[in-house]
Design a protein around this motif. Structure first.
Motif, PDB file in Angstrom:
ATOM      1  N   ARG A  81       3.251  42.372  47.946  1.00  0.00           N
ATOM      2  CA  ARG A  81       2.746  41.368  47.003  1.00  0.00           C
ATOM      3  C   ARG A  81       3.171  41.647  45.568  1.00  0.00           C
ATOM      4  O   ARG A  81       3.281  40.729  44.766  1.00  0.00           O
ATOM      5  CB  ARG A  81       1.213  41.330  47.045  1.00  0.00           C
ATOM      6  N   ILE A  82       3.369  42.913  45.236  1.00  0.00           N
ATOM      7  CA  ILE A  82       3.699  43.219  43.838  1.00  0.00           C
ATOM      8  C   ILE A  82       5.206  43.338  43.597  1.00  0.00           C
ATOM      9  O   ILE A  82       5.621  43.598  42.486  1.00  0.00           O
ATOM     10  CB  ILE A  82       2.963  44.483  43.340  1.00  0.00           C
ATOM     11  N   MET A  83       5.973  43.119  44.633  1.00  0.00           N
ATOM     12  CA  MET A  83       7.435  43.186  44.493  1.00  0.00           C
ATOM     13  C   MET A  83       7.938  41.928  43.784  1.00  0.00           C
ATOM     14  O   MET A  83       7.616  40.815  44.196  1.00  0.00           O
ATOM     15  CB  MET A  83       8.107  43.266  45.864  1.00  0.00           C
ATOM     16  N   PRO A  84       8.722  42.087  42.739  1.00  0.00           N
ATOM     17  CA  PRO A  84       9.314  40.908  42.094  1.00  0.00           C
ATOM     18  C   PRO A  84      10.206  40.158  43.085  1.00  0.00           C
ATOM     19  O   PRO A  84      10.880  40.780  43.913  1.00  0.00           O
ATOM     20  CB  PRO A  84      10.150  41.511  40.960  1.00  0.00           C
ATOM     21  N   PRO A  85      10.208  38.835  43.031  1.00  0.00           N
ATOM     22  CA  PRO A  85      10.976  38.057  44.012  1.00  0.00           C
ATOM     23  C   PRO A  85      12.483  38.272  43.932  1.00  0.00           C
ATOM     24  O   PRO A  85      13.194  37.981  44.888  1.00  0.00           O
ATOM     25  CB  PRO A  85      10.606  36.606  43.693  1.00  0.00           C
ATOM     26  N   TYR A  86      12.972  38.776  42.817  1.00  0.00           N
ATOM     27  CA  TYR A  86      14.416  38.992  42.692  1.00  0.00           C
ATOM     28  C   TYR A  86      14.886  40.268  43.386  1.00  0.00           C
ATOM     29  O   TYR A  86      16.083  40.513  43.467  1.00  0.00           O
ATOM     30  CB  TYR A  86      14.844  39.001  41.220  1.00  0.00           C
ATOM     31  N   ALA A 129       7.908  46.334  38.896  1.00  0.00           N
ATOM     32  CA  ALA A 129       6.966  45.809  39.886  1.00  0.00           C
ATOM     33  C   ALA A 129       5.556  45.747  39.302  1.00  0.00           C
ATOM     34  O   ALA A 129       4.819  44.777  39.540  1.00  0.00           O
ATOM     35  CB  ALA A 129       6.982  46.663  41.150  1.00  0.00           C
ATOM     36  N   ASN A 130       5.177  46.763  38.538  1.00  0.00           N
ATOM     37  CA  ASN A 130       3.854  46.745  37.925  1.00  0.00           C
ATOM     38  C   ASN A 130       3.750  45.649  36.861  1.00  0.00           C
ATOM     39  O   ASN A 130       2.707  44.996  36.730  1.00  0.00           O
ATOM     40  CB  ASN A 130       3.524  48.109  37.324  1.00  0.00           C
ATOM     41  N   SER A 160       1.905  38.061  37.434  1.00  0.00           N
ATOM     42  CA  SER A 160       1.708  37.093  38.518  1.00  0.00           C
ATOM     43  C   SER A 160       0.391  37.317  39.247  1.00  0.00           C
ATOM     44  O   SER A 160       0.289  37.023  40.427  1.00  0.00           O
ATOM     45  CB  SER A 160       2.868  37.188  39.508  1.00  0.00           C
ATOM     46  N   ARG A 161      -0.586  37.827  38.556  1.00  0.00           N
ATOM     47  CA  ARG A 161      -1.871  38.178  39.171  1.00  0.00           C
ATOM     48  C   ARG A 161      -2.403  37.030  40.031  1.00  0.00           C
ATOM     49  O   ARG A 161      -2.433  35.881  39.629  1.00  0.00           O
ATOM     50  CB  ARG A 161      -2.884  38.512  38.082  1.00  0.00           C
ATOM     51  N   LYS A 163      -7.153  41.269  35.531  1.00  0.00           N
ATOM     52  CA  LYS A 163      -5.938  41.329  34.717  1.00  0.00           C
ATOM     53  C   LYS A 163      -5.963  42.509  33.741  1.00  0.00           C
ATOM     54  O   LYS A 163      -4.938  43.139  33.503  1.00  0.00           O
ATOM     55  CB  LYS A 163      -5.751  40.012  33.967  1.00  0.00           C
ATOM     56  N   TRP A 164      -7.118  42.849  33.203  1.00  0.00           N
ATOM     57  CA  TRP A 164      -7.187  43.945  32.238  1.00  0.00           C
ATOM     58  C   TRP A 164      -6.853  45.282  32.903  1.00  0.00           C
ATOM     59  O   TRP A 164      -6.277  46.155  32.266  1.00  0.00           O
ATOM     60  CB  TRP A 164      -8.549  43.994  31.535  1.00  0.00           C
TER      61      TRP A 164
END
Length: 118
Positions: free
Chosen positions: A32-37, A82-83, A89-90, A97-98
């Motif tokens: 889920r936290i992997m960037p789509p690129y 990724a972080n 993209s939360r 988010k904080w």
């Protein structure tokens, strides 16, 4: 080595080993936290888990400790995108988010922690 430094070292090694194992136990979280690129996200999650486990073990031995610490530093730099993506993209099921924002500068502290064992 003073007891506090030994405790710090073993804590760091343990955390990276556990984090690496979690890549295999909870792969959906990491996906889920992997960037789509990023290509081949499942492979990246799998290999980064193995790398974290390996680096954790490298930290445990005096002959490989420096290599392990440098590896942790490079890994923390590599996973920063990724972080950052996770923060930007939360989703509703993610931490607040904080917390995700706090994790970004925390990586600098983690890099410093690893650097103390170079």
């Amino acid at each position: 080595m003073p007891d506090t430094i030994v405790f710090s070292l073993y804590t760091m090694a343990f955390l990276y080993i556990v984090a690496g194992i979690l890549h295999f136990v909870l792969p959906k979280f990491y996906l889920r936290i992997m960037p789509p690129y990023m290509p081949y996200p499942k492979f990246i999650v799998w290999i980064s888990g193995l790398v974290e486990i390996g680096l954790g073990f490298l930290l445990l031995f005096p002959d490989t400790r420096s290599l392990g610490a440098w590896g942790v530093i490079l890994l923390l730099i590599a996973v920063f995108p990724a972080n950052l993506y996770h923060y930007q993209s939360r989703r509703r099921t993610d931490p607040p988010k904080w917390i995700l924002l706090l994790r970004l500068p925390l990586q600098v502290a983690l890099i410093y922690w690893a650097y103390t064992f170079v």
